[in-house]
Design an enzyme around this catalytic site. Sequence first.
Site, PDB file in Angstrom:
ATOM      1  N   ASP A 565      -1.411   0.894  -1.543  1.00 14.34           N
ATOM      2  CA  ASP A 565      -2.683   0.954  -0.794  1.00 14.34           C
ATOM      3  C   ASP A 565      -2.888  -0.267   0.078  1.00 14.34           C
ATOM      4  O   ASP A 565      -4.029  -0.599   0.436  1.00 14.34           O
ATOM      5  CB  ASP A 565      -3.859   1.080  -1.777  1.00 14.34           C
ATOM      6  N   LYS A 568      -5.263  -0.356   3.163  1.00 15.33           N
ATOM      7  CA  LYS A 568      -6.728  -0.367   3.085  1.00 15.33           C
ATOM      8  C   LYS A 568      -7.318  -1.696   3.530  1.00 15.33           C
ATOM      9  O   LYS A 568      -8.547  -1.806   3.656  1.00 15.33           O
ATOM     10  CB  LYS A 568      -7.175  -0.079   1.648  1.00 15.33           C
ATOM     11  N   HIS A 593      -5.145   4.337   6.413  1.00 18.91           N
ATOM     12  CA  HIS A 593      -4.566   3.289   5.566  1.00 18.91           C
ATOM     13  C   HIS A 593      -3.085   3.570   5.287  1.00 18.91           C
ATOM     14  O   HIS A 593      -2.330   2.653   4.963  1.00 18.91           O
ATOM     15  CB  HIS A 593      -5.365   3.144   4.258  1.00 18.91           C
ATOM     16  N   HIS A 624       2.216   8.497   0.179  1.00 20.82           N
ATOM     17  CA  HIS A 624       1.755   8.882  -1.149  1.00 20.82           C
ATOM     18  C   HIS A 624       0.617   9.903  -1.094  1.00 20.82           C
ATOM     19  O   HIS A 624       0.186  10.416  -2.130  1.00 20.82           O
ATOM     20  CB  HIS A 624       1.325   7.652  -1.966  1.00 20.82           C
ATOM     21  N   HIS A 625       0.121  10.225   0.123  1.00 24.37           N
ATOM     22  CA  HIS A 625      -0.880  11.284   0.270  1.00 24.37           C
ATOM     23  C   HIS A 625      -0.290  12.553   0.868  1.00 24.37           C
ATOM     24  O   HIS A 625      -1.038  13.486   1.195  1.00 24.37           O
ATOM     25  CB  HIS A 625      -2.053  10.800   1.126  1.00 24.37           C
ATOM     26  N   ASP A 653      -1.192   8.114  -8.584  1.00 28.41           N
ATOM     27  CA  ASP A 653      -2.408   7.731  -7.850  1.00 28.41           C
ATOM     28  C   ASP A 653      -3.535   8.726  -8.106  1.00 28.41           C
ATOM     29  O   ASP A 653      -4.677   8.334  -8.384  1.00 28.41           O
ATOM     30  CB  ASP A 653      -2.073   7.652  -6.361  1.00 28.41           C
TER      31      ASP A 653
END
Length: 711
Positions: A565, A568, A593, A624-625, A653
């Site tokens: 992350d 961010k 991000h 990761h999304h 996550d």
Amino acid sequence: MAEYRYPSPTKGGASIRIVLALSGIAVNVLLSFVMGKVGMPLFFNNFGTITVAAVGGLFPGIVTAVLTSTICGIYYSEAVYFGFLNAIIAIYTVWYIRKFSFKKISKILLYVVIGASFAGTVSAIMNWNLLDGATAARNSEATGLFAAVIGGNLFLAYYSYILIRYVLDLGISAVVAAILLRVIPKDVQDGFEKGNWKQNPLSKKELAELREWGKVTRKSMGNRTTAIVISTSLLLVLVTGWTGFSLYFNNAKQDKTIDALNTLKLCSEVIDPDRIGDYITAGEGAEGYVETQELLKKIKNSSQSVETIFFVKFEKDAGRRIFDLDGEGVELIPAKIEYDNEFKEHLPQFLAGENIAPLEHGNFNHWMRSIFYPIKDSAGRVVCYGVADVSITNMWEYMRSFSLKTFFILLGFFILVIAHNLWVTNVTMVFPIRSMAQCVDNFSNLGYEQKQLDQNVRSIRSLEIETGDEVELLYNSICTMTLNLSEQMRDLRRLSDTTAKMQDGLIVTMADMVENRDSDTGAHIQKTAAYVKIIVEGLQKKGYYAEKIDAKFISDVVRSAPLHDIGKINIPDAVLNKPGKLTDEEFEIIKTHTTTGKKIMEDAISTVRGENYLKEARNMAAYHHERWDGKGYPDGLHGEVIPLSARIMAVADVFDALTSPRVYKPAFPVDKALSIITEGSGTQFDPKCVEVFMENLPEVKVILKKYNREM
């Protein structure tokens, strides 16, 4: 670094083996001498050979065998021809003990039967054909008794007699050797075996492994040196033997020629050359002919070289023989001698009364050399020639016998020289170099783990090579090099570990800086890293993605997890910590991000070259999304196109987000969170990642409880 001194190999074995061989020689010679003096049919000249070979090994056994035969030849001339046979018995003994041992009576009996059959057969054939064994057999009471029993075949009786002698000789010797092998302590026997090693002695197993390892080479150094030693020794023996044979043959032929010439000169003193015409005309009726012929016969018989002598007057068409020294009477004169084609080319010289060089003629079975001596009358004219023939065939027969005897004498020493050269070559070159090569090969092939490096250093040191030449210098250099390499790798590992710890600390610090801006993500980086570790190790245990997952991949993924992350850091606090639902515009800002994190990691990768773990950090930060079905962001990747580290992080996550409180929602119960993860398998998440996550729930719950309690 100070030079390391290696302990010396066993030194005492060499002197012990020498003493052992000398003792065996002394026993052999003493027993043989005593047995000969008391008239016993047994010589026991293999007694010491077999015991020394059994206890001390191959080379001492061969030395004992060959030198025993040489010394015994002083008082028993025929013993010197059997050195090679005794050496073969020594070789056979060592081979048999190593393969079968002398621990059982049946094995000893088999040894005696095989050894006596071979040695007895060779000995009987040599004695019979080379050393006048037939005469010895006829004069032997024992052989005569055997012949009477088996029906009168003298050779078969002699052969049986020799076999029985060898059975008794080898049988008694083998029993004594077996007793000694049981009585002598194992460490003492090992001392004999170690002998003159120039390194830490190799066991039979180690030697076998070393030979097996050496088979990968196209040309073995051992085979090459063996071939060189044998071919050189054989060539030396052949050249020496042929040179000696040629010199002896030529000298013998020259001696016979001189003897024949002197015999002819003596005959010319007896013959009255002025009466040659009367001798040709009247023969025995000529005055003084018979008396002259008798004197010539006596002169001819006194010569050991000359086979025939005659006197001839050469004429244009034929020669006329004057005296006959081989018949009972004289041929009637004129007795013509027809010329063959080979002789005719020399006829002009004979007619001119010239001195003629010796001529050789005949065939291989009857090859002769004729020597000519011109006899002149009182006026100085050549009235006839004396001709003496010497047999070259007889010389060949003698030389054949002589060569065979010389061959058997040299064969024993040839075996001794070969054994010595091969042993010296093996212990000073082949074994040390091959041992070093094997260790260096292991050093380069078995990896650079510190434990393996240290083990390889110990293996090389344990060779303890001390040849005193360039091989030892090479060995010391290799030991120093490998030791330095091991220490350098140890220092590099310490430095690498220190650097890695510092980098991990910086990663966690950076991640904490980002996390501290998010009021609702307490211990998020610690928990997600722990979940990632559980998932990636579970995948490895199940054998999933084996081509991708190795120790380095696991380390890179776990170390990089806290940076997922990192993007961010560019999200405004108002959006990042908004307590309510995000608008579409704010959600688009949040989604950035991933791209921001990817750019930050790529900038770091370009700065810190070679740090591969940052590549996985980039993948996790960027993807990761992403979803398994392709409906995620930022690039809409799907399935295994999504980097594996990002697919792992997606499960970790989301599970942490579900089980952790947020400003916009409370924490979900664990069962509810697990239900959502399971429902997302194959759509949002990689099914295999979900599978191993669910299979390791006990560990997952431990992590969850630990950090929830701390919070």
